[in-house]
Design an enzyme around this catalytic site. Structure first.
Site, PDB file in Angstrom:
ATOM      1  N   GLY A  45     -11.085  -2.742   1.970  1.00  0.00           N
ATOM      2  CA  GLY A  45     -11.675  -1.685   2.778  1.00  0.00           C
ATOM      3  C   GLY A  45     -11.254  -1.732   4.230  1.00  0.00           C
ATOM      4  O   GLY A  45     -11.690  -0.914   5.037  1.00  0.00           O
TER       5      GLY A  45
ATOM      6  N   ALA B  97      -4.663  -7.668  -3.488  1.00  0.00           N
ATOM      7  CA  ALA B  97      -4.089  -6.345  -3.243  1.00  0.00           C
ATOM      8  C   ALA B  97      -4.587  -5.427  -4.339  1.00  0.00           C
ATOM      9  O   ALA B  97      -5.136  -5.876  -5.338  1.00  0.00           O
ATOM     10  CB  ALA B  97      -2.569  -6.408  -3.244  1.00  0.00           C
ATOM     11  N   GLY B  98      -4.386  -4.142  -4.150  1.00  0.00           N
ATOM     12  CA  GLY B  98      -4.869  -3.214  -5.162  1.00  0.00           C
ATOM     13  C   GLY B  98      -4.034  -1.961  -5.230  1.00  0.00           C
ATOM     14  O   GLY B  98      -3.296  -1.620  -4.317  1.00  0.00           O
ATOM     15  N   HIS B  99      -4.136  -1.281  -6.365  1.00  0.00           N
ATOM     16  CA  HIS B  99      -3.517   0.025  -6.551  1.00  0.00           C
ATOM     17  C   HIS B  99      -4.623   1.056  -6.732  1.00  0.00           C
ATOM     18  O   HIS B  99      -5.589   0.811  -7.459  1.00  0.00           O
ATOM     19  CB  HIS B  99      -2.641   0.057  -7.815  1.00  0.00           C
ATOM     20  CG  HIS B  99      -1.494  -0.886  -7.789  1.00  0.00           C
ATOM     21  ND1 HIS B  99      -0.707  -1.083  -6.690  1.00  0.00           N
ATOM     22  CD2 HIS B  99      -0.989  -1.690  -8.759  1.00  0.00           C
ATOM     23  CE1 HIS B  99       0.236  -1.966  -6.973  1.00  0.00           C
ATOM     24  NE2 HIS B  99       0.079  -2.349  -8.224  1.00  0.00           N
TER      25      HIS B  99
ATOM     26  N   LEU C  12       4.063  12.366   1.474  1.00  0.00           N
ATOM     27  CA  LEU C  12       4.721  13.293   2.386  1.00  0.00           C
ATOM     28  C   LEU C  12       3.728  14.311   2.918  1.00  0.00           C
ATOM     29  O   LEU C  12       3.837  14.775   4.062  1.00  0.00           O
ATOM     30  CB  LEU C  12       5.876  14.001   1.667  1.00  0.00           C
ATOM     31  CG  LEU C  12       6.695  14.976   2.512  1.00  0.00           C
ATOM     32  CD1 LEU C  12       7.447  14.232   3.626  1.00  0.00           C
ATOM     33  CD2 LEU C  12       7.676  15.767   1.646  1.00  0.00           C
TER      34      LEU C  12
ATOM     35  N   THR D 166      -7.544  -0.860  -0.561  1.00  0.00           N
ATOM     36  CA  THR D 166      -8.164  -0.699  -1.873  1.00  0.00           C
ATOM     37  C   THR D 166      -9.045  -1.891  -2.201  1.00  0.00           C
ATOM     38  O   THR D 166     -10.119  -1.749  -2.778  1.00  0.00           O
ATOM     39  CB  THR D 166      -7.082  -0.547  -2.949  1.00  0.00           C
ATOM     40  OG1 THR D 166      -6.257   0.572  -2.631  1.00  0.00           O
ATOM     41  CG2 THR D 166      -7.701  -0.324  -4.315  1.00  0.00           C
TER      42      THR D 166
ATOM     43  N   ARG E   3       1.820 -29.063  -7.700  1.00  0.00           N
ATOM     44  CA  ARG E   3       1.580 -29.533  -9.076  1.00  0.00           C
ATOM     45  C   ARG E   3       0.153 -30.042  -9.269  1.00  0.00           C
ATOM     46  O   ARG E   3      -0.108 -30.992  -9.986  1.00  0.00           O
ATOM     47  CB  ARG E   3       2.612 -30.604  -9.471  1.00  0.00           C
ATOM     48  CG  ARG E   3       3.993 -30.001  -9.674  1.00  0.00           C
ATOM     49  CD  ARG E   3       5.101 -30.970  -9.432  1.00  0.00           C
ATOM     50  NE  ARG E   3       5.199 -31.309  -8.013  1.00  0.00           N
ATOM     51  CZ  ARG E   3       6.156 -32.061  -7.489  1.00  0.00           C
ATOM     52  NH1 ARG E   3       7.096 -32.559  -8.257  1.00  0.00           N
ATOM     53  NH2 ARG E   3       6.171 -32.341  -6.206  1.00  0.00           N
TER      54      ARG E   3
ATOM     55  N   GLN F  65       1.793  -6.419  -3.465  1.00  0.00           N
ATOM     56  CA  GLN F  65       2.233  -6.516  -2.080  1.00  0.00           C
ATOM     57  C   GLN F  65       3.589  -5.813  -1.906  1.00  0.00           C
ATOM     58  O   GLN F  65       3.790  -4.767  -2.468  1.00  0.00           O
ATOM     59  CB  GLN F  65       2.284  -7.971  -1.596  1.00  0.00           C
ATOM     60  CG  GLN F  65       0.918  -8.616  -1.456  1.00  0.00           C
ATOM     61  CD  GLN F  65       0.424  -9.210  -2.761  1.00  0.00           C
ATOM     62  OE1 GLN F  65       1.169  -9.767  -3.543  1.00  0.00           O
ATOM     63  NE2 GLN F  65      -0.860  -9.104  -3.000  1.00  0.00           N
TER      64      GLN F  65
ATOM     65  N   ARG G   3      -6.036   0.235   7.772  1.00  0.00           N
ATOM     66  CA  ARG G   3      -4.637  -0.176   7.856  1.00  0.00           C
ATOM     67  C   ARG G   3      -4.038   0.202   9.199  1.00  0.00           C
ATOM     68  O   ARG G   3      -4.395   1.237   9.781  1.00  0.00           O
ATOM     69  CB  ARG G   3      -3.835   0.472   6.720  1.00  0.00           C
ATOM     70  CG  ARG G   3      -4.261   0.004   5.342  1.00  0.00           C
ATOM     71  CD  ARG G   3      -3.609   0.811   4.234  1.00  0.00           C
ATOM     72  NE  ARG G   3      -4.121   0.385   2.929  1.00  0.00           N
ATOM     73  CZ  ARG G   3      -4.254   1.178   1.887  1.00  0.00           C
ATOM     74  NH1 ARG G   3      -3.919   2.458   1.978  1.00  0.00           N
ATOM     75  NH2 ARG G   3      -4.726   0.710   0.747  1.00  0.00           N
TER      76      ARG G   3
ATOM     77  N   THR H 271      -6.968 -12.324   2.772  1.00  0.00           N
ATOM     78  CA  THR H 271      -8.169 -11.663   2.272  1.00  0.00           C
ATOM     79  C   THR H 271      -9.278 -12.656   1.962  1.00  0.00           C
ATOM     80  O   THR H 271     -10.388 -12.252   1.604  1.00  0.00           O
ATOM     81  CB  THR H 271      -7.854 -10.880   0.982  1.00  0.00           C
ATOM     82  OG1 THR H 271      -7.325 -11.781   0.003  1.00  0.00           O
ATOM     83  CG2 THR H 271      -6.844  -9.772   1.270  1.00  0.00           C
TER      84      THR H 271
ATOM     85  N   LYS I  30       2.449   2.179  -5.213  1.00  0.00           N
ATOM     86  CA  LYS I  30       3.156   1.704  -6.420  1.00  0.00           C
ATOM     87  C   LYS I  30       2.412   2.091  -7.691  1.00  0.00           C
ATOM     88  O   LYS I  30       3.025   2.354  -8.722  1.00  0.00           O
ATOM     89  CB  LYS I  30       3.327   0.182  -6.353  1.00  0.00           C
ATOM     90  CG  LYS I  30       4.208  -0.284  -5.204  1.00  0.00           C
ATOM     91  CD  LYS I  30       4.385  -1.790  -5.192  1.00  0.00           C
ATOM     92  CE  LYS I  30       3.132  -2.525  -4.770  1.00  0.00           C
ATOM     93  NZ  LYS I  30       2.739  -2.270  -3.374  1.00  0.00           N
TER      94      LYS I  30
ATOM     95  N   ASP J  88       0.819  -1.220   0.000  1.00  0.00           N
ATOM     96  CA  ASP J  88       0.000   0.000   0.000  1.00  0.00           C
ATOM     97  C   ASP J  88       0.849   1.265   0.000  1.00  0.00           C
ATOM     98  O   ASP J  88       0.412   2.314   0.465  1.00  0.00           O
ATOM     99  CB  ASP J  88      -0.949   0.024   1.211  1.00  0.00           C
ATOM    100  CG  ASP J  88      -1.763  -1.247   1.333  1.00  0.00           C
ATOM    101  OD1 ASP J  88      -2.413  -1.615   0.346  1.00  0.00           O
ATOM    102  OD2 ASP J  88      -1.733  -1.871   2.413  1.00  0.00           O
ATOM    103  N   GLU J  89       2.068   1.169  -0.544  1.00  0.00           N
ATOM    104  CA  GLU J  89       2.960   2.336  -0.515  1.00  0.00           C
ATOM    105  C   GLU J  89       2.636   3.355  -1.600  1.00  0.00           C
ATOM    106  O   GLU J  89       3.102   4.496  -1.541  1.00  0.00           O
ATOM    107  CB  GLU J  89       4.431   1.905  -0.691  1.00  0.00           C
ATOM    108  CG  GLU J  89       4.949   0.983   0.379  1.00  0.00           C
ATOM    109  CD  GLU J  89       4.815  -0.489  -0.011  1.00  0.00           C
ATOM    110  OE1 GLU J  89       5.427  -1.330   0.647  1.00  0.00           O
ATOM    111  OE2 GLU J  89       4.104  -0.772  -1.009  1.00  0.00           O
TER     112      GLU J  89
END
Length: 427
Positions: A301, A39-41, A331, A298, A142, A223, A304, A128, A16, A13-14
């Site tokens: 919901g 995960a999501g952007h 920032l 994202t 396999r 991630q 964090r 999740t 990306k 969640d930075e």
């Protein structure tokens, strides 16, 4: 031309997606190489906000070819829901390529994911529940189903039946759930064949030829480093390789083709799910970071967990990934604090430790050692050069850079793609 990797350098969640979008039309291919729709952007373009879960963020850039690599696990229902949602908003998704070797999430994988977590109780990982881990487990065992299997019904039927031989025993005898019917699974998967077919390609070959033809390929991790199955805070990790090494195995691009590794860090830190988090805040500062930063998942919901910047984690990520450039995001969220703590080391069993502890026990018991930096109150969203920032904000960026193991090449000062201070070219 270069292959450039973007990786999360904390717990995910930075931002990306914004970093990928920042490179815009200069990138010819954007490749998602690991993970799934767990995960999501979030990408903001003008007044529009896009939440991407399975699709690479390059899908939003006209002329760019988005690629889902072989290292990804795909829920076809989610894939087409996401495609439909973008199409309705006028986004062209016809350029998408999907690896024939990517693995598919079957309904029984989602079922097992959820019942496993409930069974673990207090020892749960915090997944999740979308079937990601069980699908990767099938891949390693396999027993997995790949995209290409949908084009041979006999192979698909045999693979599903083989996977369910064991899984139905577990579901019925351990979890007291009903058995899964193989024919129903096959029918569900085959229902996607006609729509999926135009997207499927030998993506490793496509990317090889693109690099040979001087195209720029961006590889985008899902991630983050501290969630990597090998290098993260195991067992509280994801089920795939979210580091630079995973970019090679998850895409088919050779290590020697990678010329730049961009690590994404927030100006503070967040984490979703269980596991150690030394700088986590349980007070008003944590609540303020969460609200100011919009720190809610994202995909899920979920709120964090929030904490201060952790320099040993950044140094670790720089080392594991070979980070050449950091992009610092959010920032602006720190605006208004009188003092901003930064974790520069840990105390573990009464001793100072300057790097991440080797053991899970050590990291679990690590207490942050803070240095405090003066804050600022000015609105920084209009800054486009470092000199536009308040002096204390400039100092914060430079101090973080000095202790994080690589240079900071861009700083996010707001959610929009234009709200960025660029210090060095990322390509």
């Amino acid at each position: 031309m270069p292959a450039v990797v973007i990786v999360g350098a904390q717990w995910g969640d930075e931002g990306k997606g914004k970093a990928t979008d920042l490179l815009g039309s200069r990138v010819d291919y954007v490749v998602k190489f690991n993970g799934g729709n767990n995960a999501g952007h979030t990408v903001v373009i003008g007044d529009e906000k896009y939440a991407l879960h399975l699709l690479p963020s390059g899908i939003l850039t006209p002329g760019c070819v988005p690629v889902i690599g072989n290292g990804v696990v795909i829920d076809l229902d989610v894939l087409f829901q996401e495609i439909d949602g973008l199409n309705e908003r006028g986004i062209d998704t016809s350029r998408l390529l999907v690896s024939a070797n990517a693995h598919l999430i079957a309904d029984y994988n989602r079922t097992l994911d959820k019942v496993n977590e409930r069974f673990l109780g207090s020892r749960k990982i915090g997944t999740t529940g979308r079937g990601i881990g069980p699908t990767y487990a099938d891949k390693m065992n396999r027993l997995g189903i790949r995209v290409q299997d949908l084009f041979d019904e006999k192979i698909l039927q045999a693979k599903v039946e083989g996977a369910l031989d064991l899984k139905n025993q577990i579901l019925t005898k351990v979890y007291n759930r009903r058995a899964v019917d193989a024919d129903e699974i096959v029918e569900s998967l085959l229902g996607h064949v006609d729509r999926l077919r135009p997207y499927v390609a030998d993506t490793a070959l496509v990317l090889h030829e693109a690099l040979r033809d001087d195209k720029t390929v961006l590889l985008e991790a899902g991630q983050a480093t501290l969630l990597d199955v090998d290098h993260g805070t195991y067992p509280f990790v994801t089920s795939s390789s979210a580091t630079t090494g995973g970019a090679c195995t998850g895409s088919g691009i050779a290590p020697t083709d990678i010329t730049r590794v961009i690590g994404i860090v927030k100006a503070y830190a967040t984490r979703v799910g269980e596991g150690p988090f030394p700088t986590e805040l349980f007070d008003a500062d944590g609540d303020r970071l969460r609200e100011n930063g919009g720190e809610f998942g994202t995909t899920t919901g979920r709120p964090r967990r929030c904490g201060w910047y952790d320099a040993p984690v950044a140094r670790y990520a720089a080392r594991i990934n070979g980070v050449t450039d950091f992009v610092m995001t959010k920032l602006d969220v720190l605006t208004g604090w009188e003092q901003i703590p930064v974790c520069v080391a840990y105390e573990v069993d009464g001793e100072r430790v300057d790097e991440m502890p080797m053991t899970q026990t050590g990291f679990h018991h690590a207490k942050p050692i803070y240095e405090f930096f003066p804050g600022w109150t000015e609105d920084i969203s209009g800054a486009r050069e470092l000199s536009d920032l308040p002096a204390n904000a400039q100092s914060y960026v430079r101090e973080i850079e000095a202790m994080s193991g690589s240079r900071i090449s861009a700083v996010g000062v707001g959610p929009d793609r234009e709200e960025t201070v660029v210090l060095h070219d990322l390509l």
